[in-house]
Design a protein around this motif. Structure first.
Motif, mmCIF file in Angstrom:
data_model
loop_
_atom_site.group_PDB
_atom_site.id
_atom_site.type_symbol
_atom_site.label_atom_id
_atom_site.label_comp_id
_atom_site.label_asym_id
_atom_site.label_seq_id
_atom_site.Cartn_x
_atom_site.Cartn_y
_atom_site.Cartn_z
ATOM 1 N N TYR A 142 30.938 44.337 43.376
ATOM 2 C CA TYR A 142 32.076 43.446 43.176
ATOM 3 C C TYR A 142 32.392 43.386 41.695
ATOM 4 N N ILE A 143 33.596 43.774 41.337
ATOM 5 C CA ILE A 143 34.060 43.633 39.963
ATOM 6 C C ILE A 143 34.776 42.291 39.895
ATOM 7 N N GLY A 144 34.152 41.347 39.251
ATOM 8 C CA GLY A 144 34.583 39.950 39.291
ATOM 9 C C GLY A 144 33.482 39.144 39.966
ATOM 10 N N GLY A 145 33.700 38.808 41.216
ATOM 11 C CA GLY A 145 32.638 38.209 42.016
ATOM 12 C C GLY A 145 32.496 36.714 41.939
ATOM 13 N N THR A 146 33.251 36.039 41.074
ATOM 14 C CA THR A 146 33.133 34.581 40.965
ATOM 15 C C THR A 146 34.473 33.885 41.167
ATOM 16 N N GLY A 147 35.495 34.605 41.572
ATOM 17 C CA GLY A 147 36.823 34.043 41.694
ATOM 18 C C GLY A 147 37.051 33.268 42.971
ATOM 19 N N GLU A 148 38.277 32.822 43.149
ATOM 20 C CA GLU A 148 38.647 31.990 44.292
ATOM 21 C C GLU A 148 38.326 32.672 45.617
ATOM 22 N N ILE A 149 38.453 33.992 45.669
ATOM 23 C CA ILE A 149 38.191 34.748 46.895
ATOM 24 C C ILE A 149 36.859 35.494 46.817
ATOM 25 N N VAL A 162 30.610 51.128 48.142
ATOM 26 C CA VAL A 162 31.877 50.395 48.148
ATOM 27 C C VAL A 162 32.058 49.728 46.791
ATOM 28 N N VAL A 163 33.219 49.927 46.177
ATOM 29 C CA VAL A 163 33.572 49.234 44.944
ATOM 30 C C VAL A 163 34.751 48.318 45.252
ATOM 31 N N CYS A 164 34.561 47.006 45.084
ATOM 32 C CA CYS A 164 35.602 46.018 45.380
ATOM 33 C C CYS A 164 36.197 45.532 44.054
ATOM 34 N N GLN A 165 37.447 45.931 43.803
ATOM 35 C CA GLN A 165 38.095 45.643 42.526
ATOM 36 C C GLN A 165 39.009 44.422 42.659
ATOM 37 N N PHE A 166 38.541 43.286 42.144
ATOM 38 C CA PHE A 166 39.300 42.038 42.194
ATOM 39 C C PHE A 166 40.016 41.722 40.889
ATOM 40 N N HIS A 201 32.499 59.222 42.477
ATOM 41 C CA HIS A 201 31.314 58.424 42.148
ATOM 42 C C HIS A 201 31.156 57.194 43.032
ATOM 43 N N CYS A 202 31.945 57.070 44.083
ATOM 44 C CA CYS A 202 31.743 55.970 45.034
ATOM 45 C C CYS A 202 32.264 56.415 46.400
ATOM 46 N N GLY A 203 31.745 55.769 47.436
ATOM 47 C CA GLY A 203 32.147 56.132 48.793
ATOM 48 C C GLY A 203 33.556 55.713 49.122
ATOM 49 N N ARG A 204 33.941 54.497 48.673
ATOM 50 C CA ARG A 204 35.302 54.005 48.884
ATOM 51 C C ARG A 204 35.618 52.928 47.855
ATOM 52 N N TYR A 205 36.895 52.832 47.569
ATOM 53 C CA TYR A 205 37.382 51.916 46.543
ATOM 54 C C TYR A 205 38.294 50.898 47.221
ATOM 55 N N VAL A 206 38.005 49.611 47.033
ATOM 56 C CA VAL A 206 38.773 48.546 47.669
ATOM 57 C C VAL A 206 39.625 47.868 46.606
#
Length: 315
Positions: A5-12, A66-70, A88-93
């Motif tokens: 998780y890039i971020g990880g502390t936000g509203e969502i 999985v890379v989750c870009q928030f 360099h990653c399986g999937r990008y969100v």
């Protein structure tokens, strides 16, 4: 899966981190480390600066599934992610926004088939541009998620600054509501959003597609405001209705959020989401959700309130 998780502390994203850990995934969170209180102990924290290429560029070496870009808001940032994570990653969100859908809406029922075109809000146009860049490339597998109004720490307000509206309600002062208060708005608590998000982004059936994740219980704005006030212990809020166009004329920075988003009634159809993850519904009512938000993140009535653009104290 190894999920970053890039971020990880936000509203969502905060609740999505918790839901990922609960689902048994190996979870990593990348941020500057300033607001990590409350994250699950099982999540591994990587301290770093998103805007430092040398620092941020270390992440692809980890080869996440999985890379989750928030935390992206322009095409330049997305293009950098494409350079860094391709191969360099399986999937990008990519976290886009339901506000990017065409405005005015051609139909009150919104599905993912609706095109992206919001002439009122630059934020939404940038999200749409990023979606196009991501969709037109073939080298990095991706999933696009379009949240609508998803809340966790802040009670929703129709127009203006949240802290100011909350402070005025607590002091018995009137607040402004756009339109006549009858337009329908969809609110989704982050705890309802998060489990569906995790199921979606870890499914191979979601690849190369876009999805919204929302409640399917829209409510009139006056009902929303009264429910928020009740959570604060205010029984009869004084609501002043002002046409959205008037508010946008006097507050140009409100045009996007009003004319480009909140003014129109909208119902989000989550059939596409269900086709991938199976049964889905939101269980947290307005009353319960607002109660959670207020009990956990209350703003004192005498809290100082500031304009976001000038740091001027509001009386």
């Amino acid at each position: 899966m190894r999920i970053l998780y890039i971020g990880g502390t936000g509203e969502i994203s905060f609740e999505c981190v918790h839901a990922s850990v609960a689902a048994g995934h190996d979870v990593y969170v990348y941020n500057r480390g300033n607001r990590n209180a409350g994250l699950p102990a099982e999540a591994r924290l990587i301290r770093g600066d998103l805007y430092d290429d040398a620092d941020y560029g270390r992440l692809p070496d980890e080869h996440f599934d999985v890379v989750c870009q928030f935390r992206l808001f322009d095409v330049k940032g997305l293009e950098r992610d494409l350079r860094f994570f391709t191969g360099h990653c399986g999937r990008y969100v990519f976290i886009s926004s339901a506000s990017a859908y065409r405005k005015p809406l051609p139909d009150w029922r919104v599905t993912e088939a609706l095109d992206l075109h919001n002439p009122f809000w630059e934020y939404s146009r940038k999200k749409a541009d990023m979606e196009r860049v991501l969709s037109e490339q073939d080298d990095l597998p991706f999933v696009i998620v379009r949240p609508s109004h998803t809340y966790r720490t802040g009670l929703p307000v129709s127009a203006g600054e949240r802290e100011l509206n909350v402070s005025r309600l607590l002091r018995g002062k009137p607040i402004v509501q756009h339109g006549d208060g009858t337009s329908l708005w969809t609110l989704t608590h982050a705890r309802d959003f998060a489990p569906a998000f995790v199921s979606l982004v870890t499914s191979d059936r979601a690849l190369e597609q876009a999805f919204h994740i929302t409640s399917e219980d829209p409510q009139p704005w006056d009902t929303i405001t009264r429910a928020a006030a009740k959570a604060m212990g205010v029984d009869e809020p004084e609501i002043v209705h002002v046409p959205s166009e008037t508010l946008a004329r006097y507050h140009g920075d409100w045009e996007g959020q009003l004319l480009g988003d909140k003014t129109q009634s909208v119902y989000f159809d989550n059939s596409k989401l269900r086709s991938v993850i199976g049964p889905y519904s939101c269980s947290i009512s307005l009353e319960e959700g607002f109660g959670l938000t207020w009990s956990e993140h209350a703003v004192p009535a005498d809290a100082p309130t500031f304009h976001s653009t000038g740091c001027r104290r509001v009386q």
